[in-house]
Design a protein around this motif. Structure first.
Motif, PDB file in Angstrom:
ATOM      1  N   ALA A 291       1.095  36.222 -20.139  1.00 29.22           N
ATOM      2  CA  ALA A 291      -0.230  36.493 -19.577  1.00 29.22           C
ATOM      3  C   ALA A 291      -0.716  37.896 -19.927  1.00 29.22           C
ATOM      4  O   ALA A 291      -1.921  38.134 -20.056  1.00 29.22           O
TER       5      ALA A 291
ATOM      6  N   LEU B 273      -3.479  32.446 -21.739  1.00 29.28           N
ATOM      7  CA  LEU B 273      -3.355  31.472 -20.658  1.00 29.28           C
ATOM      8  C   LEU B 273      -2.613  30.259 -21.212  1.00 29.28           C
ATOM      9  O   LEU B 273      -3.199  29.246 -21.551  1.00 29.28           O
TER      10      LEU B 273
ATOM     11  N   ALA C  34      -4.640  30.280  -4.454  1.00 27.61           N
ATOM     12  CA  ALA C  34      -4.555  31.339  -5.469  1.00 27.61           C
ATOM     13  C   ALA C  34      -5.566  31.168  -6.594  1.00 27.61           C
ATOM     14  O   ALA C  34      -5.922  32.158  -7.246  1.00 27.61           O
ATOM     15  N   VAL C  35      -6.047  29.942  -6.820  1.00 28.05           N
ATOM     16  CA  VAL C  35      -6.944  29.693  -7.957  1.00 28.05           C
ATOM     17  C   VAL C  35      -8.192  30.576  -7.920  1.00 28.05           C
ATOM     18  O   VAL C  35      -8.550  31.189  -8.940  1.00 28.05           O
TER      19      VAL C  35
ATOM     20  N   LEU D  67      -7.208  34.057  -8.940  1.00 28.79           N
ATOM     21  CA  LEU D  67      -6.900  34.116 -10.363  1.00 28.79           C
ATOM     22  C   LEU D  67      -8.180  34.121 -11.190  1.00 28.79           C
ATOM     23  O   LEU D  67      -8.289  34.835 -12.193  1.00 28.79           O
ATOM     24  N   TRP D  68      -9.142  33.327 -10.757  1.00 32.60           N
ATOM     25  CA  TRP D  68     -10.403  33.230 -11.490  1.00 32.60           C
ATOM     26  C   TRP D  68     -11.147  34.568 -11.489  1.00 32.60           C
ATOM     27  O   TRP D  68     -11.698  34.990 -12.510  1.00 32.60           O
TER      28      TRP D  68
ATOM     29  N   PHE E 199      -7.923  37.624 -12.696  1.00 22.38           N
ATOM     30  CA  PHE E 199      -6.863  37.452 -13.688  1.00 22.38           C
ATOM     31  C   PHE E 199      -7.383  36.845 -14.990  1.00 22.38           C
ATOM     32  O   PHE E 199      -7.057  37.323 -16.075  1.00 22.38           O
ATOM     33  N   PHE E 200      -8.192  35.791 -14.912  1.00 25.93           N
ATOM     34  CA  PHE E 200      -8.654  35.101 -16.110  1.00 25.93           C
ATOM     35  C   PHE E 200      -9.563  35.994 -16.950  1.00 25.93           C
ATOM     36  O   PHE E 200     -10.416  36.716 -16.418  1.00 25.93           O
TER      37      PHE E 200
END
Length: 255
Positions: free
Chosen positions: A173, A178, A210-211, A214-215, A218-219
């Protein structure tokens, strides 16, 4: 003691406390191959060649090259099937550590392509992507880990497995990449290890929470664009959504 179904295709030597009588073994067992799995792979290869033939405007040269690749793959599969599973089990930790070393090497001598540092060039080997090595090392290491744990695994055993799974995922990562395909085999082994459905449900609940984080944090932008285009290819019809739209057109027109 009569060997159970899961030991049918092991070699005819004592292994895991069991042995198979060579006189009672079938031809497939002696070759260490599962006939149904082999049949599926052959049919899949034939279907792939048909698709290549159609997609390349009946280019027989491309089909022949792909068929040769399939042939080499089947030969390698047969050779690997003759190696006792205990050999793979013994080599798994070293293979995993080698994969981790290769991922760390990316940060030292990695080549930056399309905004990400994922590739390295080794003398005599050429350019390679170390994350691909972990796709094999990960499930082997997870299987090696759970083979030494009681069944079903305890909570701390699962935490240890998540650490094994998480270290290469974080390293990949940071490239950034990804690479979901990196962790799917390891997660598959984790589920097959005998986790309770309560823990599995809790894991999915934690993932759902967590999604959004993460969006947001993190992404990368290109990763977000890839996901959004999957659900709405028309939002970038001439860019990331081009292949999806053309595929729909081809199917709709009978192509």
């Amino acid at each position: 003691m009569i060997p159970s179904q899961q030991y049918r295709f092991l070699r005819q030597s004592a292994r895991d406390g069991r042995s198979i009588n060579p006189q009672n073994a079938s031809r497939w067992t002696k070759l260490h191959l599962d006939p149904w799995l082999l049949c599926f792979l052959i049919l899949n290869a034939i279907l792939g060649l048909m698709v290549v033939y159609s997609a390349t405007s009946e280019d027989s040269g491309m089909v022949i090259r792909q068929a040769i690749s399939f042939g080499v793959g089947f030969v390698v599969m047969f050779i690997c099937a003759q190696v006792p599973p205990k050999v793979y089990q013994a080599a798994s930790p070293y293979f995993y550590m080698f994969g981790i070393f290769m991922l760390l090497l990316v940060f030292v001598i990695g080549e930056k392509r399309l905004g990400a540092t994922r590739w390295i060039t080794l003398p005599g080997v050429g350019s390679m992507q170390p994350s691909e090595v972990m796709k094999f090392a990960m499930p082997l290491m997870m299987a090696w880990y759970f083979a030494r744990k009681p069944f079903p695994p305890k909570f701390l055993d699962i935490v240890g497995a998540l650490v094994i799974l998480g270290v290469p995922f974080v390293l990949v990562a940071l490239q950034p990449d990804l690479n979901i395909g990196l962790v799917i085999p390891g997660i598959f082994v984790l589920f097959l290890s005998g986790m309770s459905w309560r823990l599995i449900a809790g894991a999915f609940a934690a993932l759902a929470i967590a999604v959004p984080l993460l969006w947001m944090f993190f992404f990368q932008e290109y990763q977000k664009k890839r996901i959004l285009t999957l659900f709405d290819p028309e939002s970038d019809a001439l860019g990331a959504g081009w292949n999806i739209i053309q595929s729909k057109i081809a199917i709709g027109s009978g192509g």
